[in-house]
Write a protein that holds these residues in place. Structure first.
Motif, mmCIF file in Angstrom:
data_model
loop_
_atom_site.group_PDB
_atom_site.id
_atom_site.type_symbol
_atom_site.label_atom_id
_atom_site.label_comp_id
_atom_site.label_asym_id
_atom_site.label_seq_id
_atom_site.Cartn_x
_atom_site.Cartn_y
_atom_site.Cartn_z
ATOM 1 N N SER A 123 0.841 -1.193 0.000
ATOM 2 C CA SER A 123 0.000 0.000 0.000
ATOM 3 C C SER A 123 0.875 1.240 0.000
ATOM 4 N N LYS A 125 -0.730 4.430 -0.147
ATOM 5 C CA LYS A 125 -1.683 5.521 0.038
ATOM 6 C C LYS A 125 -1.219 6.531 1.087
ATOM 7 N N ASP A 144 -6.443 -0.880 3.334
ATOM 8 C CA ASP A 144 -7.229 -1.436 2.224
ATOM 9 C C ASP A 144 -6.787 -2.862 1.902
ATOM 10 N N ARG A 146 -3.992 -4.170 2.046
ATOM 11 C CA ARG A 146 -2.637 -4.299 1.505
ATOM 12 C C ARG A 146 -1.635 -3.930 2.595
#
Length: 518
Positions: A123, A125, A144, A146
């Motif tokens: 991830s 993000k 999410d 991940r």
């Protein structure tokens, strides 16, 4: 390079442990996965203890039957493999190119039937909220679904409930023997995570006042579960059966590779390589002994650092202690350093066990004797009263705050006259101690300057006389010692041996321990 029998990759880094940079060649064949350090690179692996790694040749061998799964992921050095074994160890190899993925996947499927080859999507993000999952000895923070980062539980030195729904985790990555901390890159030392109640719980709590208490209990319970799980996976809980010895009087349990310091709110796991110095000195009252442990890096409690542990013992308190050295190899390892049976004063037992397990020299009070025969002279460090101990290779001030200045750091020492007044109540070194200190410094070749008025008569009043007599201020012009700014020093009673007069352990926010003297 590859053929029907094996697949080979050059310039691959072994990244199972941090602070190690060793490049070599990796091979995959029907018997398993192997990595061998390139010429001259095996020296970088000295002192490591990695399952499957053979030293000094620098060869890592992972048998096919021990492989559980293999993961491919993006890393700082291009791409890397995470090799999970059935024994629970996760090995890391970095330095692959993006187009190596297909050939690796094909050979794993062909040679290691039943071992999955997965692509691990990281991830990116940047969110600071997600979910913590545990797998083997790792905690993975997921966003999410991940993974964003992994925290090996072997790096965790302490965890506690910072408040009703917040858990703090302190890290201390292991280092190969001989790898210095000085000059090492910056590293993460603490993570804090808070449990957030769901929207439904918040609404229910607002509707019914009685639900507020229930919601709070649920939050505390969730944080407690995470805290307890981390303690269990990081081996921070009570494992009394595996300990070499327990000292309930000072809340210390000692294991083969680390000691556990138990407080009211904190449990600390301190590797023995963090123990830099050991001091054993007598208090001026001749009734108590102080055992002082110098740590680098210091233990931490929030933003506060504790570079020393101060333990106080009643001199005449004796005890019989049996050490558990029955485990394989322990008796031979500590032969000549530890005994299985001790029957002597408690302070001496604790000092000898620390000395044996940490493999450090025990620094005791030297030949210096003050005017009244004690090992040290009463003095003060800023607003803190204590005792100054002239030792064989340095000066120790204790107990609050502990400070050690090696002779090698001292340029000169100045004695100054201090006029006693109502505005100056600081305890100075009594004038009667000047002669013994002068003799000590001459014996050790320390340059001494004196600003005392030699025509002033010397006071021979007792050391406990608090009358407004003039005294001498002891000033050292020193280099980089163990000291620093201690204006914010405070008391933490968690880590003090119980005795008739408690001795608190102190801290120095800007503390930095110099390299250990041999």
């Amino acid at each position: 390079m590859s053929n029907d029998r094996f697949l080979r990759f050059n310039d691959i880094y072994l990244a199972t442990e941090p602070y190690v940079k060793a490049v070599g060649q990796m091979r995959v064949n029907a018997s398993g996965i192997g990595w061998k350090a390139a010429e001259g690179e095996a020296e970088n692996l000295k002192g490591l203890s990695i399952p499957g790694l053979t030293l000094p040749v620098g060869m890592l061998a992972l048998q096919r039957d021990d492989l559980r799964r293999i993961q491919w992921q993006r890393v700082a050095r291009g791409y890397g493999l995470r090799i999970h074994t059935k024994s629970g160890t996760v090995h890391k190899l970095d330095g692959f190119r993006e187009d190596d993925q297909e050939s690796l996947r094909d050979v794993v499927r062909k040679m290691f039937h039943g071992v999955p080859f997965e692509v691990r999507e990281i991830s990116i993000k940047g969110w600071n909220w997600g979910k913590a999952d545990f797998e083997g000895t790792n905690m993975t923070f997921r966003v999410d679904n991940r993974p964003m980062f992994d925290l090996p539980m072997g790096y965790v030195s302490n965890t506690n409930l910072a408040n009703k729904n917040e858990v703090s985790v302190e890290m201390q990555p292991p280092r190969a023997k001989g790898v210095k901390r000085k000059g090492a890159p910056d590293e993460l030392v603490e993570i804090r995570g808070a449990n957030k109640a769901s929207d439904d719980e918040s609404v229910d709590g607002d509707k019914d006042g009685d639900k507020d208490g229930e919601k709070e209990d649920e939050e505390v319970s969730a944080a407690s579960v995470l805290h307890d799980t981390i303690k269990e996976r990081a081996d921070l809980g009570q494992v009394s059966g595996d300990s070499i010895v327990q000292f309930p009087e000072i809340l210390v349990d000692m294991f083969p590779h680390f000691l556990r310091l138990r407080g009211k709110t904190y449990d600390y796991k301190i590797p023995y390589e963090n123990v830099q110095r050991l001091f054993l000195v007598s208090k001026p009252d001749e009734l108590h002994m102080m055992f002082i442990v110098g740590l680098n890096p210091p233990i931490r409690q929030g933003q506060t650092r504790y570079p020393y542990l101060v333990l106080q013992f009643v001199r005449d308190e004796e005890m019989t202690v049996e050490l558990n050295l029955e485990a394989e190899g322990l008796a031979a390892k500590y032969e000549g350093r530890l005994r299985t049976h001790y029957d002597e004063p408690l302070y001496r037992i604790v000092a000898n066990v620390f000395k044996g397990l940490a493999d450090k020299r025990l620094i005791e009070g030297g030949s210096f004797r003050a005017y009244h025969g004690s090992q040290g002279v009463k003095a003060s460090l800023k607003a803190n009263e204590g005792t100054l101990y002239p030792l064989d290779k340095g000066f120790l001030f204790a107990p609050k705050p502990p400070l050690y200045i090696p002779h090698s750091d001292i340029a000169s020492i100045v004695f100054s006259r201090v006029e006693a007044s109502s505005s100056n109540k600081m305890r100075t070194i009594n004038r009667e101690e000047h002669a013994s200190l002068e003799e000590y410094m001459a014996e050790h070749g320390i340059k001494m300057l004196s600003e005392l008025n030699e025509t002033t008569s010397v006071s021979y009043k007792g050391m406990d006389d608090d009358s407004d007599n003039d005294g001498a201020a002891f000033q050292g012009a020193a280099g980089a010692g163990d000291g620093g700014d201690d204006d914010e020093s405070s008391v933490d009673e968690d880590f003090v041996a119980e005795s008739e007069s408690d001795v608190p352990e102190e801290y120095d926010e800007n503390y930095e321990t110099p390299e250990e003297e041999e």
